[in-house]
Write an enzyme that holds these catalytic residues in place. Structure first.
Site, PDB file in Angstrom:
ATOM      1  N   GLY A  81       0.814  -1.220   0.000  1.00 11.41           N
ATOM      2  CA  GLY A  81       0.000   0.000   0.000  1.00 11.41           C
ATOM      3  C   GLY A  81       0.840   1.260   0.000  1.00 11.41           C
ATOM      4  N   ARG A 145       1.072  -5.717  -4.982  1.00 11.87           N
ATOM      5  CA  ARG A 145       1.050  -6.653  -3.851  1.00 11.87           C
ATOM      6  C   ARG A 145       1.448  -8.076  -4.240  1.00 11.87           C
ATOM      7  NH1 ARG A 145      -0.667  -4.441   0.800  1.00 11.87           N
ATOM      8  NH2 ARG A 145      -2.139  -2.694   0.762  1.00 11.87           N
ATOM      9  N   ASP A 176       5.250  -7.932   5.411  1.00 11.54           N
ATOM     10  CA  ASP A 176       5.298  -9.051   4.459  1.00 11.54           C
ATOM     11  C   ASP A 176       6.408  -8.851   3.433  1.00 11.54           C
ATOM     12  OD1 ASP A 176       3.337 -10.592   5.473  1.00 11.54           O
ATOM     13  OD2 ASP A 176       1.748  -9.864   4.145  1.00 11.54           O
ATOM     14  N   LYS A 202       8.218   0.613   5.542  1.00 11.63           N
ATOM     15  CA  LYS A 202       7.088   1.418   5.064  1.00 11.63           C
ATOM     16  C   LYS A 202       5.774   0.851   5.571  1.00 11.63           C
ATOM     17  CE  LYS A 202       4.470  -0.082   2.503  1.00 11.63           C
ATOM     18  NZ  LYS A 202       3.530  -0.798   1.661  1.00 11.63           N
ATOM     19  N   THR A 203       4.851   1.615   5.953  1.00 12.84           N
ATOM     20  CA  THR A 203       3.419   1.320   6.085  1.00 12.84           C
ATOM     21  C   THR A 203       2.758   2.374   6.959  1.00 12.84           C
ATOM     22  OG1 THR A 203       1.653  -0.155   6.765  1.00 12.84           O
ATOM     23  CG2 THR A 203       3.696  -0.428   7.983  1.00 12.84           C
ATOM     24  N   ASP A 205       0.253   1.874   8.514  1.00 12.75           N
ATOM     25  CA  ASP A 205      -0.361   1.174   9.651  1.00 12.75           C
ATOM     26  C   ASP A 205       0.491   1.270  10.927  1.00 12.75           C
ATOM     27  OD1 ASP A 205      -2.237   0.518   7.822  1.00 12.75           O
ATOM     28  OD2 ASP A 205      -2.016  -1.654   7.974  1.00 12.75           O
TER      29      ASP A 205
END
Ligand code: FBP
Length: 552
Positions: A81, A145, A176, A202-203, A205
């Protein structure tokens, strides 16, 4: 392409590097730290990563650059993402690579990991890079992805790297993607390909972190963007005084985004998935908790409020995850076709009633019909319910409405309840990176090149001491295996990076828990306003509340 005044102005912004990387490439040397161990399952991880396990952590410091002179041809991908700042990771990587040797080359593989498999790439030059400096989005090369996890895929990647003379790959991704980066690094080492792999955390979240990696990039900008919008909603709520706003915020699993947004805006309610799981809260208990706040505020004449719902919440509600597991089983294989062939919802409902256990049926029965139907609509490629698509903001507002109706009937509540719904997700993932993310990302990329230059493989680019001004940031590297443990995935034990969930003993949650009772009944809103890029440092360069509290 037309460009906004802000975009043009942001091109001129010079991201701040950690002090130790500011002296020029010739004055950066390595300081060795301690050997590392994986976070759990040490023997198993060690056996699976014989070439890359247990390496030392390192930091960079000022000193004579002793890396071997070697032409570097580096490939980079963005994976998963979007997260604000991804462009700057690539800009930092490019600048360090070119500052070391003009002959060095940077390949960008397009569309995420699939670009590496399909050999779909571009070669960066100054003009191309300059058009993306300090901008949001992943459009510089795109993302995807596709999972890089099989030996066949690794062999294709190795072959493509060999054909381009690639010496290192930089994988910019979440847990992941960096798990796969670690496995690829091990494969490259075991097969003597000479290709190194470096990851970048990175993320939005915020769930890729440990004591070394203080936060993943993008979390800062995304949460500031959500906090701006939630603050605006709060101000509208407090002005109009007639709506309860149920706001779902992104975060596939962990509730860091919701917690940080709550710390910045002090809404009346914020659910935290990790707490719901720890306390084994039922849907009814959660509903009661929200309805208590609605009723208490109504008693003061305030029929308005704001509730934050983390995207991943329902998976943390024990009875709901059992229900989901049963539904997955109920529709496994061809049974989904039998179900879909039933002509009416009544017949489908009877099919469901027949297939679920009594306990799960009781949970199913209290859900609003719209949510019941959602559970049977969208499936992922493995045939599972896509939990993130469940409109949990509507689920809870509908359940609160019913709960309040019962209270009204019992004479314990006399207010008005008009709910409105919002989902804040994509609004925050491609925003112009905050100064923090612009600086952090540029530093991660620059630092990734230094790790390559010094020959490291299977490391995550690490920039820490982030709650301090950038001058005091510490740059270095951490073996990715340090974050790994064994987990059951699709019926197999697999080495994976352990997701960092909200810690209920941690300072950010504790601060929230100490204050939320007051926030629930009173109106303590904070209006953070939009991210500022130019102006006083206390306005433009603040980090997240999470980081500030963790490092306080
Ligand atoms: P990453 O973990 O890949 O960074 O993505 C996180 C995220 O933004 C989640 O917050 C959200 O649930 C998910 O991606 C949405 O994915 P998609 O972009 O495929 O709709």
């Amino acid at each position: 392409m037309n460009k906004s005044p802000l975009q043009l102005a942001r091109y001129q912004y010079q991201p701040k590097l950690p002090g130790m990387l500011r002296n020029g490439i010739s004055e950066i040397c390595v300081k060795n730290g301690n050997p590392t161990e994986s976070v759990a399952d040490q023997e198993k991880i060690k056996a699976l990563f014989p070439n890359t396990y247990g390496k030392n952590e390192i930091t960079f410091q000022k000193g004579q650059n002793t890396s071997a002179a070697k032409k570097q041809v580096v490939g980079v991908i963005l994976s998963g993402g979007q997260a604000p700042g991804g462009h700057n990771v690539i800009c930092g990587l490019y600048d360090a690579l070119k500052a070391t040797d003009k002959e060095n080359v940077l390949y960008g593989f397009k569309g995420g990991p699939s670009g590496l498999l399909e050999n779909d790439y571009l070669i960066f030059d100054d003009e191309y890079i300059n058009a993306y400096r300090n901008t949001g989005g992943f459009d510089i090369i795109g993302s995807g992805r596709t999972k890089l996890e099989t030996e066949e895929q690794f062999a294709i990647v190795a072959e493509n790297c060999k054909n381009h003379g690639i010496t290192a790959l930089v994988i910019i991704g979440g847990d992941d993607s960096n798990t796969n980066a670690a496995v690829l690094a091990e494969y490259f080492a075991a097969n003597n390909t000479g290709v190194q792999v470096i990851g970048c955390p990175k993320t939005i979240d915020g769930d890729l972190k440990n004591e070394d990696i203080e936060c993943s990039f993008g979390f800062d900008t995304a949460t500031k963007t959500y906090a701006e919008i939630v603050g605006n909603i709060e101000r509208d709520a407090n002005s109009a005084k007639k709506y309860w706003h149920f706001v779902k915020v992104m975060g596939r699993s962990a509730s860091h985004v919701a917690l940080e947004t709550a710390l910045q805006t002090q809404p009346n309610i914020c659910l935290i998935g990790e707490e719901v799981a720890a306390k084994k809260m039922s849907l009814a208990q959660i509903t009661d908790y929200i309805a208590d706040s609605v009723a208490a505020r109504a008693a003061k004449g305030w029929n308005f409020g704001v509730a934050l719902i983390p995207e991943g919440i329902v998976e943390f509600v024990p009875e709901f995850s059992v229900l989901i597991a049963e539904i997955n089983e109920l529709l496994a294989g061809s049974k989904a076709d039998d179900f879909n062939a039933l002509p009416s919802w009544e017949e489908k409902y009877a099919f469901i009633q027949n297939g679920l256990t009594e306990a799960s049926m009781a949970v199913f029965a209290i859900l609003p019909q719209g949510i019941q139907q959602q559970l049977f609509l969208e499936r992922d490629p493995h045939g599972n319910v896509q939990v993130s698509l469940i409109e949990s903001e509507k689920l809870f507002s509908a359940m609160v409405k019913e709960n309040l109706a019962a209270r009204k009937a019992a004479g314990t509540y006399t207010g008005k309840f008009s709910p409105l719904h919002h989902f804040l997700g994509y609004e925050g993932r491609c925003a112009f990176p905050s100064n923090f993310d612009a600086d952090y990302c540029y530093s991660l990329g620059y630092n990734a090149f230094m790790l390559i230059q010094y020959g490291f493989n299977g490391y995550l680019s690490k920039v820490s001491n982030l709650s301090k001004p950038a001058e005091q940031w510490i740059a270095g590297g951490m073996p990715i295996t340090k974050m790994m443990n064994m987990e059951r995935r699709h019926g197999h034990d697999k080495p994976v990076i352990r997701k960092a969930l909200v810690e209920l003993e941690g300072k950010p949650f504790t601060f929230f828990a100490d204050n939320r009772e007051k926030w629930a009944e009173e109106t303590c809103y904070i209006y953070p306003g939009a991210i500022q890029y130019f102006g006083p440092t206390e306005v433009c360069d603040t980090t997240t509340r999470t980081l500030a509290l963790e490092k306080a």
